[in-house]
Design a protein around this motif. Structure first.
Motif, PDB file in Angstrom:
ATOM      1  N   ARG A 108       5.276  12.757  -0.377  1.00  0.00           N
ATOM      2  CA  ARG A 108       6.002  11.566  -0.805  1.00  0.00           C
ATOM      3  C   ARG A 108       5.300  10.332  -0.247  1.00  0.00           C
ATOM      4  NH1 ARG A 108       7.879  14.529  -4.439  1.00  0.00           N
ATOM      5  NH2 ARG A 108       9.822  15.643  -4.098  1.00  0.00           N
ATOM      6  N   PRO A 109       5.045   9.329  -1.067  1.00  0.00           N
ATOM      7  CA  PRO A 109       4.321   8.153  -0.580  1.00  0.00           C
ATOM      8  C   PRO A 109       5.175   7.326   0.376  1.00  0.00           C
ATOM      9  CG  PRO A 109       4.254   8.322  -2.985  1.00  0.00           C
ATOM     10  CD  PRO A 109       5.289   9.283  -2.508  1.00  0.00           C
ATOM     11  N   PHE A 110       4.559   6.872   1.459  1.00  0.00           N
ATOM     12  CA  PHE A 110       5.165   5.888   2.343  1.00  0.00           C
ATOM     13  C   PHE A 110       4.551   4.544   1.970  1.00  0.00           C
ATOM     14  CE2 PHE A 110       5.388   3.176   6.001  1.00  0.00           C
ATOM     15  CZ  PHE A 110       6.628   3.439   6.548  1.00  0.00           C
ATOM     16  N   ALA A 111       5.377   3.605   1.555  1.00  0.00           N
ATOM     17  CA  ALA A 111       4.880   2.308   1.104  1.00  0.00           C
ATOM     18  C   ALA A 111       5.194   1.252   2.153  1.00  0.00           C
ATOM     19  CB  ALA A 111       5.539   1.926  -0.228  1.00  0.00           C
ATOM     20  N   SER A 112       4.264   0.325   2.348  1.00  0.00           N
ATOM     21  CA  SER A 112       4.478  -0.735   3.333  1.00  0.00           C
ATOM     22  C   SER A 112       4.117  -2.090   2.751  1.00  0.00           C
ATOM     23  CB  SER A 112       3.650  -0.461   4.595  1.00  0.00           C
ATOM     24  OG  SER A 112       2.274  -0.357   4.284  1.00  0.00           O
ATOM     25  N   ASP A 121       8.195   9.062  -6.207  1.00  0.00           N
ATOM     26  CA  ASP A 121       6.992   9.129  -7.035  1.00  0.00           C
ATOM     27  C   ASP A 121       6.410   7.728  -7.171  1.00  0.00           C
ATOM     28  OD1 ASP A 121       8.536   7.759  -8.927  1.00  0.00           O
ATOM     29  OD2 ASP A 121       9.071   9.591 -10.000  1.00  0.00           O
ATOM     30  N   GLU A 122       5.309   7.624  -7.874  1.00  0.00           N
ATOM     31  CA  GLU A 122       4.630   6.340  -8.048  1.00  0.00           C
ATOM     32  C   GLU A 122       4.581   5.965  -9.527  1.00  0.00           C
ATOM     33  OE1 GLU A 122       1.323   5.751  -4.846  1.00  0.00           O
ATOM     34  OE2 GLU A 122       1.367   7.895  -5.278  1.00  0.00           O
ATOM     35  N   THR A 123       5.760   5.920 -10.142  1.00  0.00           N
ATOM     36  CA  THR A 123       5.876   5.540 -11.547  1.00  0.00           C
ATOM     37  C   THR A 123       6.197   4.053 -11.654  1.00  0.00           C
ATOM     38  OG1 THR A 123       8.241   6.051 -11.574  1.00  0.00           O
ATOM     39  CG2 THR A 123       6.723   7.842 -12.130  1.00  0.00           C
ATOM     40  N   VAL A 124       6.065   3.517 -12.857  1.00  0.00           N
ATOM     41  CA  VAL A 124       6.388   2.110 -13.090  1.00  0.00           C
ATOM     42  C   VAL A 124       7.845   1.840 -12.725  1.00  0.00           C
ATOM     43  CG1 VAL A 124       6.593   0.295 -14.834  1.00  0.00           C
ATOM     44  CG2 VAL A 124       4.640   1.857 -14.901  1.00  0.00           C
ATOM     45  N   ASP A 125       8.749   2.722 -13.135  1.00  0.00           N
ATOM     46  CA  ASP A 125      10.176   2.527 -12.848  1.00  0.00           C
ATOM     47  C   ASP A 125      10.444   2.474 -11.351  1.00  0.00           C
ATOM     48  OD1 ASP A 125      10.822   2.432 -15.496  1.00  0.00           O
ATOM     49  OD2 ASP A 125      11.451   4.527 -15.649  1.00  0.00           O
ATOM     50  N   SER A 126       9.782   3.354 -10.592  1.00  0.00           N
ATOM     51  CA  SER A 126       9.982   3.361  -9.145  1.00  0.00           C
ATOM     52  C   SER A 126       9.477   2.066  -8.506  1.00  0.00           C
ATOM     53  CB  SER A 126       9.277   4.561  -8.508  1.00  0.00           C
ATOM     54  OG  SER A 126       9.989   5.758  -8.762  1.00  0.00           O
ATOM     55  N   PHE A 127       8.326   1.584  -8.967  1.00  0.00           N
ATOM     56  CA  PHE A 127       7.794   0.347  -8.408  1.00  0.00           C
ATOM     57  C   PHE A 127       8.647  -0.854  -8.803  1.00  0.00           C
ATOM     58  CE2 PHE A 127       3.563   2.626  -8.172  1.00  0.00           C
ATOM     59  CZ  PHE A 127       3.547   2.658  -6.795  1.00  0.00           C
ATOM     60  N   ASP A 155       0.828  -1.199   0.000  1.00  0.00           N
ATOM     61  CA  ASP A 155       0.000   0.000   0.000  1.00  0.00           C
ATOM     62  C   ASP A 155       0.865   1.252   0.000  1.00  0.00           C
ATOM     63  OD1 ASP A 155      -2.709   1.290   0.503  1.00  0.00           O
ATOM     64  OD2 ASP A 155      -1.563   2.062   2.183  1.00  0.00           O
ATOM     65  N   THR A 156       0.441   2.288  -0.748  1.00  0.00           N
ATOM     66  CA  THR A 156       1.188   3.555  -0.779  1.00  0.00           C
ATOM     67  C   THR A 156       0.276   4.745  -0.511  1.00  0.00           C
ATOM     68  OG1 THR A 156       0.852   3.838  -3.160  1.00  0.00           O
ATOM     69  CG2 THR A 156       2.855   2.685  -2.478  1.00  0.00           C
ATOM     70  N   THR A 157      -0.853   4.516   0.099  1.00  0.00           N
ATOM     71  CA  THR A 157      -1.815   5.610   0.226  1.00  0.00           C
ATOM     72  C   THR A 157      -1.436   6.612   1.309  1.00  0.00           C
ATOM     73  OG1 THR A 157      -3.159   4.257   1.713  1.00  0.00           O
ATOM     74  CG2 THR A 157      -3.743   4.258  -0.610  1.00  0.00           C
ATOM     75  N   PHE A 189      -1.654  -8.193  -2.679  1.00  0.00           N
ATOM     76  CA  PHE A 189      -2.818  -7.314  -2.763  1.00  0.00           C
ATOM     77  C   PHE A 189      -2.331  -5.870  -2.877  1.00  0.00           C
ATOM     78  CE2 PHE A 189      -4.626 -11.018  -0.748  1.00  0.00           C
ATOM     79  CZ  PHE A 189      -5.932 -11.069  -1.228  1.00  0.00           C
ATOM     80  N   THR A 190      -2.915  -5.111  -3.800  1.00  0.00           N
ATOM     81  CA  THR A 190      -2.581  -3.692  -3.931  1.00  0.00           C
ATOM     82  C   THR A 190      -3.859  -2.891  -4.165  1.00  0.00           C
ATOM     83  OG1 THR A 190      -2.368  -3.529  -6.356  1.00  0.00           O
ATOM     84  CG2 THR A 190      -0.452  -4.384  -5.129  1.00  0.00           C
ATOM     85  N   ASP A 191      -3.711  -1.579  -4.165  1.00  0.00           N
ATOM     86  CA  ASP A 191      -4.853  -0.763  -4.562  1.00  0.00           C
ATOM     87  C   ASP A 191      -4.912  -0.708  -6.086  1.00  0.00           C
ATOM     88  OD1 ASP A 191      -2.901   1.024  -5.309  1.00  0.00           O
ATOM     89  OD2 ASP A 191      -3.220   2.373  -3.635  1.00  0.00           O
TER      90      ASP A 191
END
Length: 380
Positions: free
Chosen positions: A198-202, A222-228, A188-190, A248-250
């Protein structure tokens, strides 16, 4: 203030030192040579200085930071961590002298050739003479010094903060927990960590007591494809290349593209909680007036999430729903149906998910974080 040029040297004359070039002050000369050094990729420092009886500087030498050699270290010769030798005896220099008649400094000597390698352009801001700090950064350095952090280390913290894109970390306990309970992961990055959003991802899961366990966390630029892609690769590296069976993701398109690139054998499921929130936001109004007895979008979508078991029946009922409420052209419904394999009950009911259907685990963890992390905290 611009240096006074006695001759037109083309484009180079605007930034490259020349003999007889004049300056109004010693600081002006330093700044000019330092800007020149920053452009090429070397640091400068002040060398010798001569002054008259009135305290006026009569001559000053500016040198490359690699000039000379370090004096003999007077500390214990058996020290375990001797300082690294960084000087190379470089002869590059700029010498200025004071002209009483003109009341200006002029360049009396300029040696252009260096014996050291320049640093890349993207790193020149980290050179000692190129470092420029804001008032807030100065405060950070003062605080760092107060708590025993050396000046050069404090500068490094600031430089790192300006260059950091994404950070991932997992400690030994997280890695051990993942080894035991990491077959199903919610990601999750919400939760937005700071004022820059800046997103905090867990990465979160369940243990054998149905308690929340954390497998890893990240701060993302950021929340780009490259970052993920980068983040998922780092996650797998930390976890000995063991990918989860289900994640599971959003409802995020960039995540959806990155997961099969890095984890091609992992089942990707959409969080039903997020899906419902998106439905209420994007499509609730079109059902509200026409489906009072169905209690709106929530009731309609829940049927497809939990009650229909056959794939053909799922498709048939979906078409009937579109016709009944006259929403065939709704963009969000088209996109959602397009990823039905990730949330529709006929497609996910046989995929093992440890009893999970949403990332509310991550949501509760995010709520927990808010007691400790404030939006005015900087990245470091």
């Amino acid at each position: 203030m611009e240096p006074n040029n006695h001759e037109n040297d083309g484009g180079e004359g605007d930034w490259k030192p020349r003999v007889r070039m004049t300056f109004d002050t010693e600081q002006e000369a330093y700044d000019f040579y330092n800007t020149y050094g920053g452009r090429l990729g070397f640091s400068i420092r002040r060398g010798y200085v001569n002054k008259g009886k009135d305290g006026q500087i009569t001559s000053r030498q500016f040198v490359c930071n690699k000039e000379g050699f370090r004096v003999v270290d007077k500390r214990d010769p058996l020290t375990k961590n001797p300082r690294q030798e960084v000087r190379t005896g470089c002869q590059a220099r700029l010498v200025i002298k004071w002209d009483r008649n003109m009341q200006k400094f002029f360049v009396s000597d300029f040696v252009e050739q260096h014996n050291n390698i320049f640093v890349p352009t993207e790193c020149t801001h980290m050179l000692p003479s190129q470092r420029k700090i804001s008032a807030s950064q100065a405060t950070e350095i003062d605080l760092a010094e107060k708590y025993g952090i050396r000046l050069n280390a404090a500068f490094e913290l600031i430089d790192n903060e300006e260059q950091i894109t994404n950070i991932f970390w997992a400690d030994a306990q997280m890695i051990m927990d993942y080894g035991q309970f990491g077959d199903v992961v919610t990601f999750d990055t919400t939760y937005k960590l700071n004022s820059a959003h800046r997103p905090f991802a867990s990465f979160v899961g369940f243990n054998h007591h149905r308690e929340t366990v954390i497998f890893g966390a990240a701060l993302m630029y950021d929340e780009t494809v490259d970052s993920f892609v980068w983040l998922f690769k780092r996650f797998l590296e930390a976890m000995s290349s063991k990918a989860p069976k289900t994640i599971f993701t959003d409802q995020d398109a960039a995540m959806a593209k990155a997961i099969p690139i890095v984890m091609p054998n992992t089942t990707h499921r959409l969080c039903t909680w997020h899906l419902m929130q998106n439905a209420l936001r994007h499509a609730n109004s079109i059902f509200k007036d026409k489906a009072v007895k169905d209690k709106g979008m929530k009731s309609v979508l829940s049927t497809f999430m939990y009650n229909i078991e056959d794939e053909e029946e799922f498709t048939l009922k979906w078409k009937e729903m579109l016709d009944k409420y006259e929403v065939r052209d709704n963009h969000w419904l088209k996109l959602t149906f397009g990823v039905k394999e990730k949330w529709g009950w006929p497609y996910v009911r046989n995929a093992w998910g440890a009893g999970m259907s949403s990332t509310q685990l991550s949501e509760s963890f995010n709520a927990f974080l808010k007691d400790f992390i404030q939006s005015d905290h900087n990245l470091m």
